[in-house]
Design a protein around this motif. Structure first.
Motif, mmCIF file in Angstrom:
data_model
loop_
_atom_site.group_PDB
_atom_site.id
_atom_site.type_symbol
_atom_site.label_atom_id
_atom_site.label_comp_id
_atom_site.label_asym_id
_atom_site.label_seq_id
_atom_site.Cartn_x
_atom_site.Cartn_y
_atom_site.Cartn_z
ATOM 1 N N ILE A 288 0.818 -1.205 0.000
ATOM 2 C CA ILE A 288 0.000 0.000 0.000
ATOM 3 C C ILE A 288 0.855 1.260 0.000
ATOM 4 C CG2 ILE A 288 -0.223 0.130 2.499
ATOM 5 C CD1 ILE A 288 -2.961 0.904 -0.134
ATOM 6 N N GLU A 289 2.019 1.224 0.629
ATOM 7 C CA GLU A 289 2.890 2.407 0.616
ATOM 8 C C GLU A 289 3.373 2.710 -0.790
ATOM 9 O OE1 GLU A 289 5.548 2.876 4.275
ATOM 10 O OE2 GLU A 289 5.104 0.722 4.279
ATOM 11 N N GLU A 290 3.681 1.665 -1.560
ATOM 12 C CA GLU A 290 4.081 1.870 -2.952
ATOM 13 C C GLU A 290 2.920 2.404 -3.789
ATOM 14 O OE1 GLU A 290 6.856 -1.420 -4.517
ATOM 15 O OE2 GLU A 290 5.643 -2.402 -2.967
ATOM 16 N N ILE A 291 1.727 1.845 -3.567
ATOM 17 C CA ILE A 291 0.559 2.256 -4.342
ATOM 18 C C ILE A 291 0.233 3.726 -4.111
ATOM 19 C CG2 ILE A 291 -1.947 1.943 -4.539
ATOM 20 C CD1 ILE A 291 -1.464 -1.045 -4.013
ATOM 21 N N LEU A 292 0.404 4.183 -2.873
ATOM 22 C CA LEU A 292 0.039 5.557 -2.535
ATOM 23 C C LEU A 292 1.177 6.554 -2.748
ATOM 24 C CD1 LEU A 292 -2.044 4.941 0.720
ATOM 25 C CD2 LEU A 292 -2.886 5.313 -1.613
ATOM 26 N N GLU A 293 2.304 6.109 -3.241
ATOM 27 C CA GLU A 293 3.421 7.006 -3.502
ATOM 28 C C GLU A 293 3.184 7.772 -4.807
ATOM 29 O OE1 GLU A 293 6.571 9.225 -2.989
ATOM 30 O OE2 GLU A 293 5.919 7.737 -1.507
ATOM 31 N N LEU A 294 3.248 9.102 -4.756
ATOM 32 C CA LEU A 294 3.004 9.942 -5.929
ATOM 33 C C LEU A 294 4.236 10.766 -6.274
ATOM 34 C CD1 LEU A 294 -0.580 11.373 -5.200
ATOM 35 C CD2 LEU A 294 0.043 9.239 -6.337
ATOM 36 N N GLU A 295 4.362 11.081 -7.554
ATOM 37 C CA GLU A 295 5.421 11.958 -8.033
ATOM 38 C C GLU A 295 4.851 13.366 -8.220
ATOM 39 O OE1 GLU A 295 8.293 12.572 -11.971
ATOM 40 O OE2 GLU A 295 6.843 10.921 -11.866
ATOM 41 N N ARG A 296 5.510 14.347 -7.648
ATOM 42 C CA ARG A 296 5.050 15.732 -7.784
ATOM 43 C C ARG A 296 5.609 16.298 -9.079
ATOM 44 N NH1 ARG A 296 4.220 18.973 -2.592
ATOM 45 N NH2 ARG A 296 2.572 20.387 -3.256
ATOM 46 N N LEU A 297 4.715 16.678 -10.000
ATOM 47 C CA LEU A 297 5.124 17.231 -11.285
ATOM 48 C C LEU A 297 5.181 18.751 -11.253
ATOM 49 C CD1 LEU A 297 2.949 14.997 -13.641
ATOM 50 C CD2 LEU A 297 5.320 14.628 -12.919
ATOM 51 N N GLU A 298 4.216 19.347 -10.582
ATOM 52 C CA GLU A 298 4.141 20.791 -10.399
ATOM 53 C C GLU A 298 3.595 21.044 -8.994
ATOM 54 O OE1 GLU A 298 5.077 23.323 -12.133
ATOM 55 O OE2 GLU A 298 5.573 22.450 -14.093
ATOM 56 N N ARG A 299 3.406 22.301 -8.652
ATOM 57 C CA ARG A 299 2.936 22.653 -7.310
ATOM 58 C C ARG A 299 1.656 21.911 -6.947
ATOM 59 N NH1 ARG A 299 -0.497 27.145 -5.608
ATOM 60 N NH2 ARG A 299 -0.120 27.665 -3.407
ATOM 61 N N ASP A 300 0.713 21.820 -7.877
ATOM 62 C CA ASP A 300 -0.574 21.183 -7.616
ATOM 63 C C ASP A 300 -0.880 20.090 -8.639
ATOM 64 O OD1 ASP A 300 -1.020 22.881 -5.437
ATOM 65 O OD2 ASP A 300 -1.945 24.404 -6.715
ATOM 66 N N MET A 301 0.159 19.420 -9.114
ATOM 67 C CA MET A 301 -0.006 18.340 -10.100
ATOM 68 C C MET A 301 0.843 17.154 -9.669
ATOM 69 S SD MET A 301 0.874 18.296 -14.196
ATOM 70 C CE MET A 301 -0.172 19.702 -14.507
ATOM 71 N N PHE A 302 0.206 15.968 -9.643
ATOM 72 C CA PHE A 302 0.884 14.765 -9.168
ATOM 73 C C PHE A 302 0.623 13.604 -10.128
ATOM 74 C CE2 PHE A 302 -0.253 17.507 -5.687
ATOM 75 C CZ PHE A 302 0.872 17.537 -4.890
ATOM 76 N N ARG A 303 1.534 12.650 -10.129
ATOM 77 C CA ARG A 303 1.364 11.481 -10.992
ATOM 78 C C ARG A 303 1.417 10.221 -10.139
ATOM 79 N NH1 ARG A 303 4.865 11.743 -16.040
ATOM 80 N NH2 ARG A 303 6.581 11.614 -14.532
ATOM 81 N N GLY A 304 0.387 9.386 -10.285
ATOM 82 C CA GLY A 304 0.329 8.137 -9.548
ATOM 83 C C GLY A 304 1.231 7.082 -10.157
ATOM 84 N N SER A 305 1.623 6.128 -9.344
ATOM 85 C CA SER A 305 2.483 5.047 -9.809
ATOM 86 C C SER A 305 1.645 3.934 -10.435
ATOM 87 C CB SER A 305 3.306 4.495 -8.643
ATOM 88 O OG SER A 305 2.458 4.196 -7.551
ATOM 89 N N VAL A 306 2.287 3.115 -11.260
ATOM 90 C CA VAL A 306 1.638 1.983 -11.924
ATOM 91 C C VAL A 306 2.218 0.692 -11.360
ATOM 92 C CG1 VAL A 306 1.259 0.810 -14.125
ATOM 93 C CG2 VAL A 306 1.254 3.310 -14.026
ATOM 94 N N HIS A 307 1.355 -0.253 -11.058
ATOM 95 C CA HIS A 307 1.798 -1.510 -10.463
ATOM 96 C C HIS A 307 1.091 -2.684 -11.135
ATOM 97 C CE1 HIS A 307 3.742 0.726 -7.243
ATOM 98 N NE2 HIS A 307 2.656 1.469 -7.188
ATOM 99 N N PRO A 308 1.724 -3.849 -11.133
ATOM 100 C CA PRO A 308 1.079 -5.032 -11.721
ATOM 101 C C PRO A 308 -0.262 -5.306 -11.053
ATOM 102 C CG PRO A 308 3.398 -5.465 -11.245
ATOM 103 C CD PRO A 308 3.075 -4.151 -10.614
ATOM 104 N N THR A 309 -1.227 -5.748 -11.836
ATOM 105 C CA THR A 309 -2.558 -6.027 -11.305
ATOM 106 C C THR A 309 -3.204 -7.147 -12.096
ATOM 107 O OG1 THR A 309 -4.761 -5.091 -10.913
ATOM 108 C CG2 THR A 309 -3.523 -4.219 -12.772
ATOM 109 N N VAL A 310 -4.100 -7.874 -11.461
ATOM 110 C CA VAL A 310 -4.855 -8.911 -12.155
ATOM 111 C C VAL A 310 -6.165 -8.350 -12.700
ATOM 112 C CG1 VAL A 310 -3.857 -10.730 -10.734
ATOM 113 C CG2 VAL A 310 -6.022 -9.670 -10.041
ATOM 114 N N LEU A 311 -6.483 -7.096 -12.387
ATOM 115 C CA LEU A 311 -7.737 -6.492 -12.805
ATOM 116 C C LEU A 311 -7.594 -5.813 -14.164
ATOM 117 C CD1 LEU A 311 -8.808 -4.870 -9.411
ATOM 118 C CD2 LEU A 311 -9.414 -7.116 -10.330
#
Length: 285
Positions: free
Chosen positions: A4-27
């Motif tokens: 869950i810590e990896e899933i909730l880790e975000l990259e800050r692109l700008e002051r108010d812009m973030f990018r979520g991480s991608v992880h393997p999934t069966v869905l």
């Protein structure tokens, strides 16, 4: 599966812009709890630490693609002395897939206090881990959630509230110990809250195959808790019709404190091809 810590880790692109991480999934589609959890993290990162999130209201607009990242744009709607409001939009391929409003409250206010009593149910130690059930453990959802300890309370082992159309209770906790950061536990609970809740609407309809997906999701954080400690998810579905079902949930810690409340409406279309399994991806189909 990612933690869950990896899933909730975000990259800050700008002051108010973030990018979520991608992880393997069966869905085949991004789990709605992941989108909501990441959106909440992005909102939290724009708010002073003196404020704690107390509620969120989200809409799942389009199915998410789990193979590409979601970008979250945060709108600083209001910064007040007692309350702060943020609006977050999750975007993939230039289109909004999720929108959420989150409200934050400064700690320290005094007021009236009361809470519902936790239903009487068997303790988690008295129930089998879902991973020990071969059928459940083989399903896509439980493989996706193997980092969570889920223990469904059998209907015959818990007192039902008369007059309610559908009731279901599940003990939940994250299997590994998490850091003490309260914000991490709140965002983890946002992820967890999308698990099993729409299933409460299926309790009165055993054997009926449906296409199931979250449409909207609202949540209130009421008292401190830990997501790696046992939480009882007391779920009901007061109404279903026209291809949709309304579900509600109350979350209690092991000491009986009511720590959160959830309301969710979901798609519940009859699946004409009864050989197909339920589609429970947590986002709009």
């Amino acid at each position: 599966m990612a933690g869950i810590e990896e899933i909730l880790e975000l990259e800050r692109l700008e002051r108010d812009m973030f990018r979520g991480s991608v992880h393997p999934t069966v869905l085949q589609r991004t789990f709605g709890g992941q989108v909501a959890g990441q959106a909440l993290v992005s909102a939290v990162r724009t708010v002073d630490a003196a404020f704690s999130v107390h509620s969120l209201h989200g809409y799942f607009l389009r199915p998410g693609n789990p193979t590409i990242p979601t970008v979250f744009l945060v709108d600083r709607v209001r910064d007040g002395r007692s309350f702060v409001t943020r609006r977050v939009t999750g975007i993939q391929d230039g289109e909004a897939i999720f929108t959420m409003s989150a409200s934050f409250h400064a700690d320290g206010d005094e007021g009236i206090e009361h809470e519902d009593r936790m239903p009487k149910v068997p303790a988690p130690a008295e129930l089998p881990d879902a991973q020990a059930d071969e059928v459940l453990a083989a399903s896509e959802l439980y493989r996706e959630w193997k980092n969570w300890d889920l223990r469904i309370v059998p209907a015959e082992e818990t007192a039902k509230v008369p007059g309610l159309a559908a009731q279901q209770r599940v003990w939940m906790r994250y299997r590994e110990q998490l850091p003490d950061d309260p914000i991490l536990h709140i965002c983890t609970l946002a992820y967890l809250s999308d698990m099993t809740l729409l299933g409460a609407a299926k309790v009165p309809h055993p054997g009926v195959v449906t296409q199931t997906a979250s449409l909207d999701h609202a949540m209130w954080f009421l008292r401190p808790f830990r997501a790696d400690g046992w939480l009882l998810y007391d779920q009901t579905s007061p109404s279903a019709g026209f291809g949709r079902a309304l579900t509600q949930g109350r979350m209690f810690d092991a000491d009986g404190n009511m720590v959160a409340a959830v309301v969710q409406e979901g798609l519940q279309r009859i699946q004409r091809d009864q050989s197909r399994r339920d589609i429970e991806t947590g986002n709009m189909a």
